[in-house]
Write an enzyme that holds these catalytic residues in place. Structure first.
Site, mmCIF file in Angstrom:
data_model
loop_
_atom_site.group_PDB
_atom_site.id
_atom_site.type_symbol
_atom_site.label_atom_id
_atom_site.label_comp_id
_atom_site.label_asym_id
_atom_site.label_seq_id
_atom_site.Cartn_x
_atom_site.Cartn_y
_atom_site.Cartn_z
ATOM 1 N N TYR A 309 0.820 -1.168 0.000
ATOM 2 C CA TYR A 309 0.000 0.000 0.000
ATOM 3 C C TYR A 309 0.875 1.247 0.000
ATOM 4 O O TYR A 309 2.098 1.130 0.056
ATOM 5 C CB TYR A 309 -0.914 0.024 1.248
ATOM 6 C CG TYR A 309 -0.154 0.040 2.576
ATOM 7 C CD1 TYR A 309 0.245 -1.146 3.172
ATOM 8 C CD2 TYR A 309 0.174 1.235 3.218
ATOM 9 C CE1 TYR A 309 0.938 -1.137 4.390
ATOM 10 C CE2 TYR A 309 0.867 1.228 4.423
ATOM 11 C CZ TYR A 309 1.251 0.061 4.998
ATOM 12 O OH TYR A 309 1.952 0.062 6.170
ATOM 13 N N GLU A 382 1.717 0.950 -5.985
ATOM 14 C CA GLU A 382 1.301 0.593 -4.625
ATOM 15 C C GLU A 382 -0.065 1.231 -4.381
ATOM 16 O O GLU A 382 -0.166 2.441 -4.167
ATOM 17 C CB GLU A 382 2.307 1.112 -3.594
ATOM 18 C CG GLU A 382 3.727 0.642 -3.804
ATOM 19 C CD GLU A 382 4.004 -0.743 -3.239
ATOM 20 O OE1 GLU A 382 3.113 -1.320 -2.574
ATOM 21 O OE2 GLU A 382 5.116 -1.244 -3.471
#
Ligand code: 0X9
Ligand code: ZN
Length: 427
Positions: A309, A382
């Site tokens: 992330y 990401e």
């Protein structure tokens, strides 16, 4: 003989249980450090990424968070570390593992059911969706069976093209090499859904550009994370070689054969994060991605590896922060355009930089695509921020279409730079 088998069985089971227990995060805290100066930034980068502490996200720059999972026994150490370097110390969540339970239950309930476009589907459900999509759109979507994962799961590549004979430039997207990053396969599934079901896609993102999508590169790891909350943060593959050690798995994104092992890797097979494997391409999963790239090298103009992330879009080099490719400006410019398109759709901007300027780590698929295969545009994306690896599924209906606008922008640029003929004219 029987007695030995039983004894070894019991020993194996207890080892297994011990190993699994080591993966539970009930008594871990998610600690967030926010470096505010260059000195603090370099201090957090010295923190070990091994043993009981697991770095979930590294800071890119000052004011960018450094997230680490810390067991109770190490919390004091981290607090002292933060104090010593004059840094803010936040415990984002105590008993981190407990928060996994609801996600896991819903994941299990859904396995082998109808695909939920805005959900976290099982690997089998995703594979069935690929076959159904190809059957429903025979002139548009095709499934190419690849080989099998370490545990025998069949990987399938989805090829989407309005004119397969036209030799269009190819955009290759893969997802899920890191098992716990569930937003990535979800995005890949959504891409396939939109490209095949939205009539507008044929006029725009599929016009003169072919898409090859591999929605889950690491199904063994992925299914392992779905199996119990204790395994939710598993990252690696699930290969096991007795010659190596008793530990499982390799970090697929350290396993590619370009500058293999020169930075940001662990040599320890028991390292749960960044073990590079015994040799480049030791994993069947990374070999399959390599083979797709090599077989299509000439036409492959863009490669995007989906991860989570942090909302980053990073490009080579990843193995070093000391140099950039000669044409890094092109990579940088396109990445900024993509970020802008996402922002235009109401999304958050992506942080654009070379992967090695974020943190050097060798053996990534992005560097391999760019440095060995010769793919001119190669990125790691990401997805999402704010929920670490546990993005609630209810946020997918908002986020996935925003990211999709970024992919449209990718396609427009690939067409205008590499497309020769409009696919409809070539028929
Ligand atoms: O470390 C990685 O493999 C990626 N980040 S993640 O948090 N998803 O694990 C970034 C990879 C960037 N590319 C290279 N370093 N080559
Ligand atoms: Zn990742």
């Amino acid at each position: 003989m029987m007695r030995w088998t039983i004894l070894f069985g019991i020993l194996g089971l207890s080892w297994h249980v011990k190993c699994e227990e080591g993966l539970k995060y009930d008594n871990h805290s998610l600690v967030r450090l926010i470096p505010k100066t260059e000195q603090q930034l370099s201090a957090v980068h010295q923190l070990p990424d091994a043993g009981e502490m697991e770095v979930l996200k590294r800071s890119r720059m000052v004011n960018d968070s450094f997230d680490v999972l810390v067991p109770e026994t190490k919390k004091g150490y981290m607090e002292d570390f933060a104090k010593e370097h004059g840094m803010d110390f936040h415990v984002k969540e105590d008993n981190y593992g407990r928060s996994f339970a609801p996600v896991q239950r819903s994941a299990r309930r859904r396995s082998n059911q109808r695909l939920n476009i805005f959900g976290y589907n099982s690997f089998d459900t995703i594979n069935a969706f690929l076959e159904q999509t190809a059957a429903a759109h025979p002139g548009l979507a095709q499934v190419q069976p690849l080989k099998r994962s370490s545990q025998g799961r069949q990987l399938k590549l989805m090829k989407i093209s309005t004119n397969p004979g036209a030799n269009n430039p190819i955009i290759f997207v893969d997802a899920g090499i890191h098992a716990r990053e569930w937003a990535a396969p979800a995005m890949a599934v959504y891409l396939i859904h939109r490209l095949t079901s939205d009539p507008a896609a044929r006029e725009d993102e599929l016009n003169g550009v072919d898409w090859y999508i591999l929605p889950n590169v690491n199904p063994d790891g992925y299914e392992f994370t779905r199996y119990s909350r204790g395994n939710r943060l598993w990252r690696k593959t699930r290969s096991r070689s007795s010659a190596r050690s008793d530990c499982f798995g390799v970090d697929g994104n350290r396993n590619y054969g370009f500058k293999w092992g020169v930075s940001g890797v662990s040599r320890d097979p028991c390292n749960q994060e960044t073990y590079a494997g015994p040799e480049p391409f030791s994993e069947p999963e990374t070999r399959m991605v390599r083979d797709v790239m090599m077989e299509n090298a000439k036409r492959l103009k863009l490669y995007v590896s989906l991860h989570s992330y942090g909302n980053y879009l990073v490009y080579p080099w990843g193995y070093t922060g000391a140099s950039l490719p000669d044409d890094w400006r092109k990579l940088d410019t396109l990445a900024h355009k993509v970020s802008k398109a996402i922002v235009g759709a109401g999304g958050s901007p992506l942080k654009v930089l070379s992967a090695g300027h974020w943190y050097p780590a060798a053996g990534g698929s992005d560097d391999y695509a760019y440095g060995v295969v010769g793919v001119p545009y190669s990125y790691t994306m990401e997805l999402t921020d704010g929920y670490e690896f546990q993005l609630p599924a209810k946020m997918l209906p908002k986020l996935l279409p925003q990211f999709y606008e970024g992919f449209k922008e990718f396609a427009r640029n690939i067409r205008s730079e590499f497309g020769t003929v409009r696919s409809r004219d070539a028929e």
